[in-house]
Design an enzyme around this catalytic site. Structure first.
Site, PDB file in Angstrom:
ATOM      1  N   ASP A 103       0.809  -1.223   0.000  1.00 14.13           N
ATOM      2  CA  ASP A 103       0.000   0.000   0.000  1.00 14.13           C
ATOM      3  C   ASP A 103       0.844   1.276   0.000  1.00 14.13           C
ATOM      4  O   ASP A 103       0.449   2.304   0.559  1.00 14.13           O
ATOM      5  CB  ASP A 103      -0.967   0.013   1.202  1.00 14.13           C
ATOM      6  CG  ASP A 103      -1.888  -1.191   1.200  1.00 14.13           C
ATOM      7  OD1 ASP A 103      -2.259  -1.628   0.097  1.00 14.13           O
ATOM      8  OD2 ASP A 103      -2.226  -1.684   2.286  1.00 14.13           O
ATOM      9  N   GLU A 104       1.975   1.219  -0.645  1.00 15.63           N
ATOM     10  CA  GLU A 104       2.869   2.390  -0.682  1.00 15.63           C
ATOM     11  C   GLU A 104       2.417   3.400  -1.733  1.00 15.63           C
ATOM     12  O   GLU A 104       2.969   4.513  -1.794  1.00 15.63           O
ATOM     13  CB  GLU A 104       4.311   1.951  -1.001  1.00 15.63           C
ATOM     14  CG  GLU A 104       4.955   1.040   0.033  1.00 15.63           C
ATOM     15  CD  GLU A 104       4.728  -0.438  -0.274  1.00 15.63           C
ATOM     16  OE1 GLU A 104       3.893  -0.727  -1.163  1.00 15.63           O
ATOM     17  OE2 GLU A 104       5.359  -1.284   0.371  1.00 15.63           O
ATOM     18  N   LYS A 149       1.787   2.097  -5.113  1.00 15.79           N
ATOM     19  CA  LYS A 149       2.336   1.537  -6.360  1.00 15.79           C
ATOM     20  C   LYS A 149       1.412   1.822  -7.544  1.00 15.79           C
ATOM     21  O   LYS A 149       1.868   2.172  -8.626  1.00 15.79           O
ATOM     22  CB  LYS A 149       2.532   0.013  -6.205  1.00 15.79           C
ATOM     23  CG  LYS A 149       3.526  -0.348  -5.096  1.00 15.79           C
ATOM     24  CD  LYS A 149       3.604  -1.842  -4.872  1.00 15.79           C
ATOM     25  CE  LYS A 149       2.346  -2.427  -4.274  1.00 15.79           C
ATOM     26  NZ  LYS A 149       2.093  -2.071  -2.862  1.00 15.79           N
ATOM     27  N   ASN A 199      -5.322 -10.204  -3.853  1.00 11.69           N
ATOM     28  CA  ASN A 199      -5.049  -9.651  -2.516  1.00 11.69           C
ATOM     29  C   ASN A 199      -4.585  -8.203  -2.649  1.00 11.69           C
ATOM     30  O   ASN A 199      -4.723  -7.414  -1.720  1.00 11.69           O
ATOM     31  CB  ASN A 199      -3.992 -10.498  -1.761  1.00 11.69           C
ATOM     32  CG  ASN A 199      -2.750 -10.836  -2.590  1.00 11.69           C
ATOM     33  OD1 ASN A 199      -2.729 -10.625  -3.795  1.00 11.69           O
ATOM     34  ND2 ASN A 199      -1.735 -11.366  -1.935  1.00 11.69           N
ATOM     35  N   GLY A 250      -4.553  -4.317  -3.802  1.00  7.68           N
ATOM     36  CA  GLY A 250      -5.546  -3.276  -4.076  1.00  7.68           C
ATOM     37  C   GLY A 250      -4.784  -2.021  -4.447  1.00  7.68           C
ATOM     38  O   GLY A 250      -4.103  -1.444  -3.614  1.00  7.68           O
ATOM     39  N   HIS A 251      -4.831  -1.659  -5.721  1.00  6.98           N
ATOM     40  CA  HIS A 251      -4.056  -0.518  -6.203  1.00  6.98           C
ATOM     41  C   HIS A 251      -5.016   0.580  -6.647  1.00  6.98           C
ATOM     42  O   HIS A 251      -5.822   0.376  -7.552  1.00  6.98           O
ATOM     43  CB  HIS A 251      -3.148  -0.947  -7.362  1.00  6.98           C
ATOM     44  CG  HIS A 251      -2.112  -1.957  -6.949  1.00  6.98           C
ATOM     45  ND1 HIS A 251      -1.213  -2.509  -7.809  1.00  6.98           N
ATOM     46  CD2 HIS A 251      -1.831  -2.502  -5.733  1.00  6.98           C
ATOM     47  CE1 HIS A 251      -0.425  -3.353  -7.154  1.00  6.98           C
ATOM     48  NE2 HIS A 251      -0.793  -3.374  -5.895  1.00  6.98           N
ATOM     49  N   ARG A 293       2.454 -29.136  -6.526  1.00  3.97           N
ATOM     50  CA  ARG A 293       2.258 -29.658  -7.896  1.00  3.97           C
ATOM     51  C   ARG A 293       0.906 -30.325  -8.101  1.00  3.97           C
ATOM     52  O   ARG A 293       0.768 -31.267  -8.863  1.00  3.97           O
ATOM     53  CB  ARG A 293       3.419 -30.601  -8.271  1.00  3.97           C
ATOM     54  CG  ARG A 293       4.724 -29.822  -8.380  1.00  3.97           C
ATOM     55  CD  ARG A 293       5.914 -30.632  -8.025  1.00  3.97           C
ATOM     56  NE  ARG A 293       5.852 -31.073  -6.644  1.00  3.97           N
ATOM     57  CZ  ARG A 293       6.692 -31.937  -6.111  1.00  3.97           C
ATOM     58  NH1 ARG A 293       7.631 -32.458  -6.834  1.00  3.97           N
ATOM     59  NH2 ARG A 293       6.592 -32.276  -4.835  1.00  3.97           N
ATOM     60  N   GLN A 301       1.950  -5.959  -3.069  1.00  2.00           N
ATOM     61  CA  GLN A 301       2.436  -6.078  -1.679  1.00  2.00           C
ATOM     62  C   GLN A 301       3.738  -5.286  -1.492  1.00  2.00           C
ATOM     63  O   GLN A 301       3.898  -4.268  -2.130  1.00  2.00           O
ATOM     64  CB  GLN A 301       2.607  -7.555  -1.305  1.00  2.00           C
ATOM     65  CG  GLN A 301       1.283  -8.316  -1.156  1.00  2.00           C
ATOM     66  CD  GLN A 301       0.767  -8.909  -2.451  1.00  2.00           C
ATOM     67  OE1 GLN A 301       1.475  -9.616  -3.127  1.00  2.00           O
ATOM     68  NE2 GLN A 301      -0.468  -8.633  -2.796  1.00  2.00           N
ATOM     69  N   THR A 315      -7.689  -1.068   0.479  1.00  2.93           N
ATOM     70  CA  THR A 315      -8.399  -0.993  -0.794  1.00  2.93           C
ATOM     71  C   THR A 315      -9.124  -2.309  -1.077  1.00  2.93           C
ATOM     72  O   THR A 315     -10.163  -2.340  -1.732  1.00  2.93           O
ATOM     73  CB  THR A 315      -7.383  -0.726  -1.936  1.00  2.93           C
ATOM     74  OG1 THR A 315      -6.625   0.436  -1.589  1.00  2.93           O
ATOM     75  CG2 THR A 315      -8.051  -0.500  -3.265  1.00  2.93           C
ATOM     76  N   LEU A 373       3.657  12.343   1.020  1.00  2.00           N
ATOM     77  CA  LEU A 373       4.376  13.337   1.819  1.00  2.00           C
ATOM     78  C   LEU A 373       3.399  14.378   2.360  1.00  2.00           C
ATOM     79  O   LEU A 373       3.551  14.892   3.464  1.00  2.00           O
ATOM     80  CB  LEU A 373       5.459  14.010   0.942  1.00  2.00           C
ATOM     81  CG  LEU A 373       6.431  14.927   1.665  1.00  2.00           C
ATOM     82  CD1 LEU A 373       7.261  14.162   2.694  1.00  2.00           C
ATOM     83  CD2 LEU A 373       7.369  15.626   0.684  1.00  2.00           C
ATOM     84  N   ASP A 374       2.355  14.676   1.577  1.00  2.01           N
ATOM     85  CA  ASP A 374       1.348  15.667   1.983  1.00  2.01           C
ATOM     86  C   ASP A 374       0.653  15.295   3.290  1.00  2.01           C
ATOM     87  O   ASP A 374       0.204  16.165   4.033  1.00  2.01           O
ATOM     88  CB  ASP A 374       0.280  15.819   0.879  1.00  2.01           C
ATOM     89  CG  ASP A 374      -0.341  14.472   0.495  1.00  2.01           C
ATOM     90  OD1 ASP A 374       0.419  13.586   0.061  1.00  2.01           O
ATOM     91  OD2 ASP A 374      -1.563  14.306   0.648  1.00  2.01           O
TER      92      ASP A 374
END
Ligand code: GDP
Ligand code: IMO
Ligand code: MG
Length: 432
Positions: free
Chosen positions: A13-14, A16, A38, A40-41, A144, A228, A303, A336-337
């Site tokens: 969640d950076e 991306k 998994n 969420g962008h 397998r 991730q 997300t 940053l905001d």
């Protein structure tokens, strides 16, 4: 320079999705190489938000190809739903623009049920997964016994292999996890869906490594979109509180079939503070008012699952580890905001573990949980920075904070994000 990997340098969640969308304008091919829905962008374009889970974040740019490569796990119903939702919103995602690897493994109903059943076992066993069946699907791949999307081309074989796999899973679901026979998936019910998946998804299926090889040979600009983050990596993260794939840059080569030396650049995504969703150690976590303030200001809710994210100060040890593990050459610093108005900003430069000062992340999750962060303090900034588009126009305090982050991490920022919108970005260094 044509081939760039974007990886999360923290716990996911950076931001991306936002950065991939931004860079995708100049790319030809955008590739998801691991993980599944998994992820969420979130992308915001002209104040309109799009949440993507499996479809690569370049999809809003017309004329680009999106690829879901062989290292991913695909829930066919979730993918079809995402395609339908995007189509409804006027985003074309037909087989001419979206390609899906025939080697990607299928997430089946038993995987989701097992994921949820295990998580329900009580707090000791809980990892805080997204409940999407990711772990169980990768387990079957490693054992397998998994089914791959390409097998939808031969439904008789698909059925035979499904029968075998389901016996074992349904035994676990009923005998170990106490589900009633009627609640567990049947071969017939899954085969009914499989016919639909085959009909709708076959046109999307490709040999993804071949597609990447050709794009690379033709000198195309390729963007690999990590999901991730490094601290959730199966091998290098805070095991067992990790996901079941490799978000590190090495995962690009395995998950997309790219030779290691083909990567020109690795861009590491860093949120200007730290968040984590799910269980597991988070040394810089803030439990009180300050954590709540970050959560509110950063809208830190998942997300994918809507869960509140745990928030804390920036952890330079975590980011430096990501830089080292992935060969990150630049950072993209997001949100940053969100730090606006905080009188003091803190960065963890060391930990104290059992009375000893250390400058690395211990491998053991219990050790990491006992680590106490040692902080450096930096003055905060007051001004609204969301309209700023040049590095030199940022308040001097914000620049000092970024400089120190780059120094501690061992990689300078190439991009600074000052708001969720595509436009709310300061570009310092361009790859394409
Ligand atoms: P991802 O999983 O790494 O793609 O990140 P997510 O989309 O899950 O979470 C990042 C959230 O922050 C999303 O809601 C983005 O719209 C938002 N976001 C991204 N960059 C910024 C930024 O610079 N400032 C703010 N305020 N929000 C941002
Ligand atoms: P993006 O791509 C943040 C976390 C879960 C849980 C652990 C294992 O949006 O950054 P899983 O369902 O993968 O077996 O869950 O990993 N997790 C994420 N956390 N962002 C993500 O993706 C995540 N994907 C999984 O919360 O702790
Ligand atoms: Mg996310």
């Amino acid at each position: 320079m044509t081939i760039v990997a974007i990886v999360g340098a923290q716990w996911g969640d950076e931001g991306k999705g936002k950065v991939v969308d931004l860079l995708a304008e100049k790319a030809d091919l955008v590739v998801r190489f691991h993980g599944g829905n998994n992820a969420g962008h979130t992308l915001v374009v002209d104040s309109v938000a799009y949440a993507l889970h499996l479809v690569p974040s370049g999809v809003l740019h017309p004329g680009k190809t999106s690829l879901i490569a062989s290292g991913t796990v695909v829930d066919p119903d979730a993918l079809l739903q995402e395609i339908a939702e995007l189509t409804d919103r006027g985003v074309a995602v037909g087989p001419d623009r979206l390609k899906v690897s025939d080697r990607a493994h299928v997430i089946l109903p038993q995987h989701r049920l097992l994921d949820v059943a295990r998580e329900a076992q009580g707090s000791d066993a809980r990892l805080g997964t997204t409940g999407r069946g990711i772990g169980p699907a990768y387990e079957d791949k490693a054992a397998r016994v998994g089914l791959r999307l390409g097998e939808l081309r031969r439904l008789d074989d698909f059925r035979r292999r499904l029968e075998r796999a389901l016996v074992e899973k349904n035994f676990l679901l009923t005998k170990l996890y106490g589900m009633a026979d009627l609640q567990v998936p049947s071969v017939e019910a899954i085969m009914e869906r499989a016919k639909v998946w085959a009909e709708k998804l076959k046109p999307y299926l490709v040999d993804s490594a071949e597609l990447v090889k050709r794009a690379s040979a033709d000198g195309r600009r390729i963007l690999f979109e990590g999901a991730q983050g490094v601290q959730l990596d199966l091998d290098h993260g805070t095991y067992p509180f990790v996901t079941s794939s490799n978000p590190t840059a090495g995962g690009v080569c395995v998950g997309a079939g790219l030779p290691p030396r083909a990567l020109d650049h690795v861009l590491g995504l860093v949120k200007a503070y730290t968040t984590r969703v799910g269980e597991g150690p988070l040394p810089t976590e803030l439990h009180g008012e300050l954590g709540e303030r970050l959560r509110k200001a950063g809208r830190e809710y998942g997300t994918t699952t809507g869960r509140p994210r745990r928030c804390g100060w920036l952890d330079a040890l975590a980011v430096r580890r990501a830089v080292e593990l992935c060969g990150i050459d630049h950072l993209a610093v997001t949100k940053l905001d969100v730090l606006q108005g905080l009188p003091e900003l803190k960065i963890a430069t060391h930990y104290e573990l059992d009375g000893r000062r250390i400058d690395f992340m211990p491998a053991d999750a219990d050790d990491l949980a006992r680590c106490r962060p040692v902080y450096e303090s930096w003055p905060g900034f007051e001004a609204d920075i969301s309209k700023i588009r040049r590095l030199g126009d940022l308040p001097s305090e914000a620049r000092a904070y970024l400089d120190r982050l780059g120094e501690l991490a061992g990689a300078p920022p190439a991009l600074i994000s000052v708001g969720p919108d595509r436009e709310e970005t300061i570009v310092v260094h361009q790859y394409f």
